[in-house]
Design a protein around this motif. Structure first.
Motif, mmCIF file in Angstrom:
data_model
loop_
_atom_site.group_PDB
_atom_site.id
_atom_site.type_symbol
_atom_site.label_atom_id
_atom_site.label_comp_id
_atom_site.label_asym_id
_atom_site.label_seq_id
_atom_site.Cartn_x
_atom_site.Cartn_y
_atom_site.Cartn_z
ATOM 1 N N VAL A 1 0.829 -1.211 0.000
ATOM 2 C CA VAL A 1 0.000 0.000 0.000
ATOM 3 C C VAL A 1 0.857 1.251 0.000
ATOM 4 O O VAL A 1 0.694 2.154 -0.820
ATOM 5 C CB VAL A 1 -0.954 -0.019 1.218
ATOM 6 N N VAL A 2 1.812 1.309 0.927
ATOM 7 C CA VAL A 2 2.611 2.525 1.083
ATOM 8 C C VAL A 2 3.534 2.731 -0.108
ATOM 9 O O VAL A 2 3.607 3.828 -0.681
ATOM 10 C CB VAL A 2 3.424 2.465 2.392
ATOM 11 N N ASN B 1 1.379 3.644 -3.488
ATOM 12 C CA ASN B 1 0.659 4.917 -3.458
ATOM 13 C C ASN B 1 1.590 6.093 -3.222
ATOM 14 O O ASN B 1 1.434 7.147 -3.862
ATOM 15 C CB ASN B 1 -0.428 4.879 -2.384
ATOM 16 N N THR C 1 -5.089 9.429 -4.612
ATOM 17 C CA THR C 1 -4.194 8.338 -4.217
ATOM 18 C C THR C 1 -3.984 8.326 -2.708
ATOM 19 O O THR C 1 -3.945 7.266 -2.071
ATOM 20 C CB THR C 1 -2.842 8.479 -4.929
ATOM 21 N N ALA D 1 -4.853 5.309 -0.140
ATOM 22 C CA ALA D 1 -3.856 4.741 0.772
ATOM 23 C C ALA D 1 -4.343 4.783 2.214
ATOM 24 O O ALA D 1 -4.185 3.812 2.965
ATOM 25 C CB ALA D 1 -2.534 5.490 0.638
ATOM 26 N N GLU E 1 -7.018 2.065 2.763
ATOM 27 C CA GLU E 1 -6.466 0.718 2.900
ATOM 28 C C GLU E 1 -5.726 0.558 4.221
ATOM 29 O O GLU E 1 -5.764 -0.505 4.846
ATOM 30 C CB GLU E 1 -5.523 0.416 1.731
#
Length: 400
Positions: free
Chosen positions: A201-202, A205, A237, A241, A244
């Protein structure tokens, strides 16, 4: 009362010595009686009484030695001609102790049982006991054997119960250790899973946001509309992020995904096309192709496929260079899903696609291998012969 009980358990020899003194006292009182034929026999009987007192006092400290001392005392009484006296009860006690002691071998325990069987017949033969008819003599001898057999049976039963209890305790301890080990493994696996999710995720994004921010800063004055679009992409975005990450944090807190307006479902294969469009909007030229008949796959396979494509495109943006181009190809087989992600950029440094990496880097590719291993698939990652980087994966529908 409990303290007294604990004290007695801590000092078994002291307790046995008390009973030994009591047994010797009763035996000596009988010896002092006129039932013995002569003074010599009476003095010899005193020796046997004292010997059996020692047997009872030290029966738990030196069980084997005291058993043979009791046997020797019995033989001594037969040879000298000492009839049964009260202190002979110590022979039953030592027989019970031998059968009950876990420190004594089974062979010695069975030997003690045989000695108990022979004690009464030998006594009857030695002193020519006359109970009337031969049948009565035999019945009396058999009856005299019963206390020895009962003493051995009671001791052996106690030994069996103790052994069974010890097995239960050992099994419980082993199961407790196994549960602790399984809990540690489960915690480590969950931490690794969460680490992979957070990385995916990190890394993806934030990479998109950085690229868009650089582009917006570059065209801020010359093309304000493009800068505005880049800022909108950064905002969208970032929200994705955050959503999530909220989902992952919700799983950490409760173990279940949190239902809310910001809830983001687990990505699947259908969202790969959306991912590709997002990457294109960030400035990376990506060719996307699907072969075969698309169909629903197990959720674990779909999530793994999405994360592999996501990580591969993120690596292309990070390491491929500004002019890099990428291609994503999905192939549906009868028994699985194939993935091929290639780019023509500079490629990743060598240590990033080795297992672990000498410098501790390459966590994205390590995460790929872990994800694919969980679904029973295979991964091939490395530089292309003509330049750039290539990732090939095969995800089976069922673990092999």
């Amino acid at each position: 009362m409990q303290r007294l009980y604990d004290f007695l358990r801590r000092h078994p020899t002291g307790v046995d010595s008390f009973w030994a003194v009591l047994l010797c006292g009763i035996g000596l009182l009988q010896v002092a009686d006129d039932s013995f034929n002569s003074t010599a026999i009476r003095l010899a009987a005193v020796v046997s009484v004292l010997a059996l007192g020692v047997v009872v006092a030290l029966r738990r400290r030196w069980t084997r030695q005291m058993f043979w001392l009791a046997v020797a005392t019995g033989v001594y009484q037969l040879l000298v001609g000492i009839e049964v006296h009260n202190a002979d009860f110590g022979m039953l006690i030592i027989l019970y102790t031998v059968a009950a002691s876990a420190e004594v071998s089974r062979r010695l325990s069975r030997t003690a049982l045989c000695v108990g069987f022979t004690a009464a017949p030998l006594y009857a033969l030695r002193f020519r006991m006359d109970k009337g008819t031969p049948t009565n003599d035999i019945l009396f001898t058999l009856f005299a054997i019963v206390p020895f057999v009962l003493a051995w049976v009671m001791g052996d039963s106690l030994r069996t119960r103790r052994a069974y209890y010890a097995q239960l305790v050992e099994r419980n301890q082993r199961l407790e250790k196994e549960r602790e080990a399984q809990a540690k493994v489960a915690v480590a696996a969950e931490r690794a899973r969460i680490a992979r999710e957070l990385h995916d995720v990190v890394a993806h994004n934030v990479s998109v946001m950085v690229v868009q921010a650089d582009g917006a800063a570059y065209v801020m004055d010359a093309a304000p509309e493009q800068a505005k679009e880049a800022l909108q992409t950064i905002s969208g975005t970032g929200r994705q992020a955050l959503a999530e990450m909220r989902r992952l944090l919700g799983v950490l807190r409760t173990g279940e995904p949190q239902e809310s307006e910001d809830y983001v479902p687990q990505p699947d294969v259908e969202q790969i096309e959306v991912l590709v469009e997002q990457v294109r909007a960030a400035g990376l030229d990506v060719d996307f192709e699907v072969e075969g008949a698309p169909r629903r796959l197990p959720s674990g396979v779909e999530l793994t496929a999405y994360r592999i494509v996501q990580e591969a495109l993120t690596n292309t943006r990070k390491h491929g260079g500004p002019e890099a181009k990428a291609s994503v190809r999905l192939v549906y087989f009868d028994d699985g899903l194939g993935l091929l992600i290639e780019d023509d950029g500079r490629g990743s440094p060598h240590e990033l696609y080795e297992d672990g990496g000498a410098d501790g880097a390459g966590h994205g590719l390590i995460g790929m291998r872990e994800r694919i291993g969980m679904v029973g698939g295979t991964l091939d990652a490395g530089p292309r012969p003509g330049g750039g980087f290539r990732i090939s994966a095969l995800l089976p529908l069922k673990k092999s």
